[in-house]
Design a protein around this motif. Sequence first.
Motif, PDB file in Angstrom:
ATOM      1  N   ALA A  76       9.186   7.863   3.623  1.00  0.00           N
ATOM      2  CA  ALA A  76       8.033   8.594   3.087  1.00  0.00           C
ATOM      3  C   ALA A  76       6.921   8.708   4.137  1.00  0.00           C
ATOM      4  O   ALA A  76       6.334   9.779   4.324  1.00  0.00           O
ATOM      5  CB  ALA A  76       7.511   7.900   1.834  1.00  0.00           C
ATOM      6  N   ARG A  95       2.518  10.576   0.097  1.00  0.00           N
ATOM      7  CA  ARG A  95       3.466  10.279  -0.962  1.00  0.00           C
ATOM      8  C   ARG A  95       3.134   8.942  -1.594  1.00  0.00           C
ATOM      9  O   ARG A  95       2.728   8.004  -0.920  1.00  0.00           O
ATOM     10  CB  ARG A  95       4.880  10.185  -0.395  1.00  0.00           C
ATOM     11  N   VAL A 105       4.117  13.653  -4.365  1.00  0.00           N
ATOM     12  CA  VAL A 105       3.707  14.124  -3.043  1.00  0.00           C
ATOM     13  C   VAL A 105       2.467  14.985  -3.241  1.00  0.00           C
ATOM     14  O   VAL A 105       2.493  15.950  -4.001  1.00  0.00           O
ATOM     15  CB  VAL A 105       4.813  14.957  -2.354  1.00  0.00           C
TER      16      VAL A 105
END
Length: 163
Positions: free
Chosen positions: A22, A91, A114
Amino acid sequence: MAWDAKQQDLLNEVTQFIYREARLQDDHEYDAWEALWADDGIYWIPANGEGTDPENEMSIIYDNRSRIGLRIRQFHTGKRLSQTPRSRLRRIVSNVEILEHDAAEIRVSANAMVFESHTRGDTVWASRNEYRLRREGDDLRMVLKKVILVNNDTALYSMAFLI
């Protein structure tokens, strides 16, 4: 179900892998992100529901490892006008759960939000991500990442970044 230390260690390793993935995406570090993939990796974002068979259903993205690399090379050209300027991304990943594992692969599920900020406006993407991970040497690699967007049955804004 009580987890023993070995199972907890595996969950921690998997969770840190997903957090790293992420962060790399948020920071547009796509070369490092690409290195997280197995050579036979598949990146799939189904359209219109949960997605059961990408060969027979509409997909937003259905890329093999070669196509993932091509997307990244295209991104590096600087000619992706939809990402000029680049989106600012963050995120939030939660609910990381190992669904099953054996000596060959680990099946994992996680939720993600997100936040994308771009000159065209702000967008929030929500998804359930399903992973199949494989150990290669000391490292984990993604064999499959399936991103099931909550709103994948409606018109979507441009996803010029890699969700």
